[in-house]
Write an enzyme that holds these catalytic residues in place. Structure first.
Site, mmCIF file in Angstrom:
data_model
loop_
_atom_site.group_PDB
_atom_site.id
_atom_site.type_symbol
_atom_site.label_atom_id
_atom_site.label_comp_id
_atom_site.label_asym_id
_atom_site.label_seq_id
_atom_site.Cartn_x
_atom_site.Cartn_y
_atom_site.Cartn_z
ATOM 1 C CG HIS A 1 74.960 46.573 62.856
ATOM 2 N ND1 HIS A 1 74.256 46.885 64.003
ATOM 3 C CD2 HIS A 1 74.210 45.646 62.205
ATOM 4 C CE1 HIS A 1 73.120 46.184 64.024
ATOM 5 N NE2 HIS A 1 73.077 45.420 62.951
ATOM 6 C CG ASP B 1 69.827 43.722 64.461
ATOM 7 O OD1 ASP B 1 70.811 44.373 64.075
ATOM 8 O OD2 ASP B 1 68.763 43.625 63.818
ATOM 9 C CG HIS C 1 72.857 40.123 62.614
ATOM 10 N ND1 HIS C 1 73.940 40.767 63.152
ATOM 11 C CD2 HIS C 1 71.977 41.097 62.293
ATOM 12 C CE1 HIS C 1 73.713 42.064 63.164
ATOM 13 N NE2 HIS C 1 72.529 42.301 62.650
ATOM 14 C CG ASP C 2 72.235 42.810 59.393
ATOM 15 O OD1 ASP C 2 71.062 42.390 59.439
ATOM 16 O OD2 ASP C 2 72.661 43.735 60.099
ATOM 17 C CD GLU D 1 66.679 40.868 54.751
ATOM 18 O OE1 GLU D 1 66.491 39.640 54.816
ATOM 19 O OE2 GLU D 1 65.795 41.686 54.473
ATOM 20 C CG ASP D 2 71.295 43.906 54.742
ATOM 21 O OD1 ASP D 2 70.189 43.837 54.187
ATOM 22 O OD2 ASP D 2 71.469 44.357 55.882
#
Ligand code: MN
Length: 699
Positions: free
Chosen positions: A54, A145, A78-79, A82-83
């Site tokens: 992704h 995204d 980018h994630d 957060e993740d």
């Protein structure tokens, strides 16, 4: 469903980056990939593939727009915040502040969830999106995204698909349009259409295909004719392409213009890209000579660009066999902006600027864009308005968005939801943490108000609330419910203040009191006390009135701290410290300060209303608004030069308006924040020195 995309590999990405980035930077992107792959290890997408594909795909979308190193690395990570367990600090340590800052911004937006159907809420949500970040690269990554998520929706449940597609249609696609990110916008539109109207899409796509099949010959013929004619007329170097219309845009056109299939379908679109502006108009002339133009269809977005910077000439022609031909003519530069919009700014520039730190201040970069491309002033204004902190957007626990003025508090929020909630505000939670009701709000927060029947407004709430709605609700409650409390409080405030000055309130004779009551339009002492506790009359005004010669209606009072007191500054004349000022007492806004020469003030004088001369000493660091008008010769980049001077002096522009006077001249009206009149004069002098400035005035 055709939502199937080829898996993008890190080698594909690096291959593309190699075409426009230095080896060192591509190596940096690879390092970011390793970091992301490690962080996302063991995580999978709905489709079953490893999660890291992704971020690689998102980076690829941005690499296709040839975005810079910072964007690509941030997209790769980018994630992560957060993740995964990766932290901001680790990203900053490895890739520096700028990238960490962008990734953090993307994470903040990821936390937002939109779940309302009304137009108004969607508009607020779009504003919130823009208000949450000060770096446009954050938004661009978020859009990429979303684009990749839309491309891969095929593997999730239908109801979830629908929800995401509708959100994208309402929020992401309009933002992409606004920022001029056309390639992303078009694809988002098409994917949304495919998911929301699967049947219509299928039917239309089939019809389009068949129609093009039938018309292939005549379309080729038209393209060849245009090409020939441009060549004959010696228009060197141009490129002409035919565009097949997408089912989604045909559907929109049918709905918007109430047309039938056949009417829309028989439109064919060509794009002609030439070298420069002069060639655009030349090509237009040639093409209009070849085919007859449809009256009223010609649009000149070259002379009058769209607000997102888009420039092109549009025309529609009568072609052979009753076919309508739509033609767009633009220069290479214009084409670049039309495809990349705001992203054009971070487009990789080979050579000297390679390592130059890019402005993370987004307004700063907007000014550059304006300067470099002559993008319309309107765009700067509109976008700045969105980013200007004149409003905050917060959520109710149910997810509704409430819009409040900047600097609003928890209490203002409570009153905005409902007066009865405001009146019984007992406690509040901001993002689930207990928070005082005086706390200032920030965009994106979720506020929960806990009410209690026994709680009621306290006079001190008037100092906490800043919105008119809350203030007037508190006042009307206090007036109706607790007159005796108000009187007590007012008496206490005045006695205390007199005490402080060493005056015994008992020693003031009735005569003085009566004159004071008369001066301040109060029927009785009780009335006066109540007004004082409602902040309708200032304690200092009462003291002045009691202590000075009451026969003279003009008093000189001195104001130090202005925050939290019921003092406001007139919007008609925008007084700043250093001006000669006077105050007018009003019932709704307390004392309003005007400049001495303000015409509204002389009105008041004539009407013999209460007004007071004011000796005004502001707090350190306090800033005030001043209105300035600049007459300039009409030239490109002027606004940027003026704004740059003002920013260099560390001064904030609160609002900006451009008036076109005639072709050779325009007026720029600014509201800026300054500490005092000396500082303002400095600015006016500097602006006046610019060669294209004709006149500068404070209004
Ligand atoms: Mn993502």
């Amino acid at each position: 469903m055709s939502l199937f995309t080829k898996r993008v590999l890190i080698s594909d990405l690096c291959g593309l980056l190699d075409t426009y980035m230095s080896k060192k930077q591509v190596e940096g992107v690879y390092q970011a990939y390793i970091l992301a792959a490690t962080a996302h290890d063991g995580q999978y997408r709905q489709s079953g593939e490893a999660y890291v594909f992704h971020p690689i795909s998102v980076a690829m979308i941005l690499a296709e727009l040839k975005l810079d190193y910072y964007c690509i690395v941030a997209a790769m990570l980018h994630d992560c915040i957060e993740d995964t367990t990766l932290t901001y600090e680790e990203i900053e340590y490895n890739f520096g502040y700028e990238i960490a800052h962008i990734v953090e911004g993307v994470s903040k937006l990821t936390g937002l969830e939109f779940n309302s159907n009304t137009d108004k809420q969607a508009q607020n949500f779009r504003k919130l999106f823009l208000a949450m970040t000060n770096d446009m690269r954050v938004i661009v990554i978020k859009l990429a995204d979303r684009l990749h998520n839309m491309r891969t929706l095929g593997s999730i449940r239908r109801d979830k698909q629908l929800r995401i597609a509708k959100e994208t249609e309402e929020i992401h696609a309009p933002i992409a349009r606004r920022l001029g990110l056309n390639s992303i916008r078009v694809e988002l539109d098409n994917l949304c259409f495919e998911i929301i109207h699967p049947y219509t899409h299928k039917v239309l796509a089939h019809k389009i295909k068949r129609q093009y099949g039938n018309r292939r010959k005549v379309i080729r013929h038209i393209q060849a004719e245009i090409e020939n004619r441009l060549n004959q007329e010696n228009l060197n170097s141009f490129e002409i392409t035919g565009r097949r219309k997408q089912s989604c845009s045909i559907y929109k056109k049918m709905k918007l213009k109430k047309l039938k299939f056949s009417q829309v379908l028989d439109m064919y679109a060509f794009r002609v890209i030439v070298d420069d502006v002069a060639d655009c108009y030349q090509a237009l002339g040639i093409i209009h000579n070849l085919y007859k133009p449809l009256p009223g269809k010609f649009k000149d977005y070259v002379a009058l660009p769209k607000s997102n910077g888009y420039q092109s000439l549009h025309t529609v022609l009568f072609g052979p066999k009753k076919i309508f031909i739509e033609v767009q003519i633009r220069s290479k530069d214009m084409h670049f902006v039309s495809e990349y919009g705001i992203a054009a700014h971070w487009h990789y520039k080979s050579g000297k600027e390679e390592e130059e730190g890019l402005a993370s201040n987004w307004l700063g970069s907007l000014l550059d864009i304006q300067q470099n491309s002559g993008t319309s002033v309107e765009f700067l204004e509109e976008t700045k308005n969105d980013l200007n902190p004149s409003e905050v957007f917060v959520f109710t626990p149910a997810g509704d968005i409430i819009q409040l003025p900047y600097k609003s508090t928890v209490l203002d929020f409570a009153y905005m939801v409902h007066t009865s909630i405001g009146n019984h505000t007992f406690k509040a939670k901001v993002d689930q943490i207990n928070t005082p009701i005086s706390q200032e709000l920030k965009s994106g927060q979720t506020i929960e108000i806990i009410t209690n029947k026994k709680t009621k407004p306290h006079p001190s709430w008037l100092q906490i609330a800043i919105t008119a709605k809350a203030k007037s609700s508190i006042k009307s409650f206090l007036k109706s419910e607790s007159t005796s409390e108000l009187i007590q409080l007012g008496e206490y405030l005045i006695t205390n203040a007199l005490d402080y000055q060493g005056i015994d309130s008992e020693s003031i004779d009735e005569d003085k009191w009566n004159k004071c009551l008369l001066n301040l339009n109060c029927g009785s002492k009780e009335d006066l006390y109540a007004k004082v506790s409602l902040s309708e009359i200032l304690v200092s005004v009462v003291l002045n009135s009691l202590q000075h010669d009451s026969d003279n209606k003009i008093h000189k009072i001195s104001i130090k701290k202005t925050q939290g007191k019921s003092i406001s500054f007139a919007r008609c004349c925008h007084p700043i410290p250093g001006d000669k000022v006077a105050g007018i007492l009003t019932t709704s806004k307390g004392m309003v300060i005007h400049r001495f020469e303000c015409s509204n003030l002389s009105h008041t004088k004539q009407k013999n209303l209460q007004y007071l001369q004011v000796d005004w000493k502001p707090d350190e660091g306090e800033e005030f608004r001043a209105k300035v008008s600049i007459d300039v010769a009409n030239r490109r980049g002027i606004l940027a030069s003026i704004a740059n001077i003002i920013f260099k002096m560390g001064i904030n522009i609160e609002s900006l308006e451009v008036e076109e006077n005639d072709n050779s001249m325009k007026a720029i009206n600014l509201i800026i924040s300054v500490a005092n009149s000396d500082k303002l004069n400095d600015i006016l002098i500097q602006i006046k020195e610019l060669e294209f400035v004709i006149d500068v005035n404070r209004i």
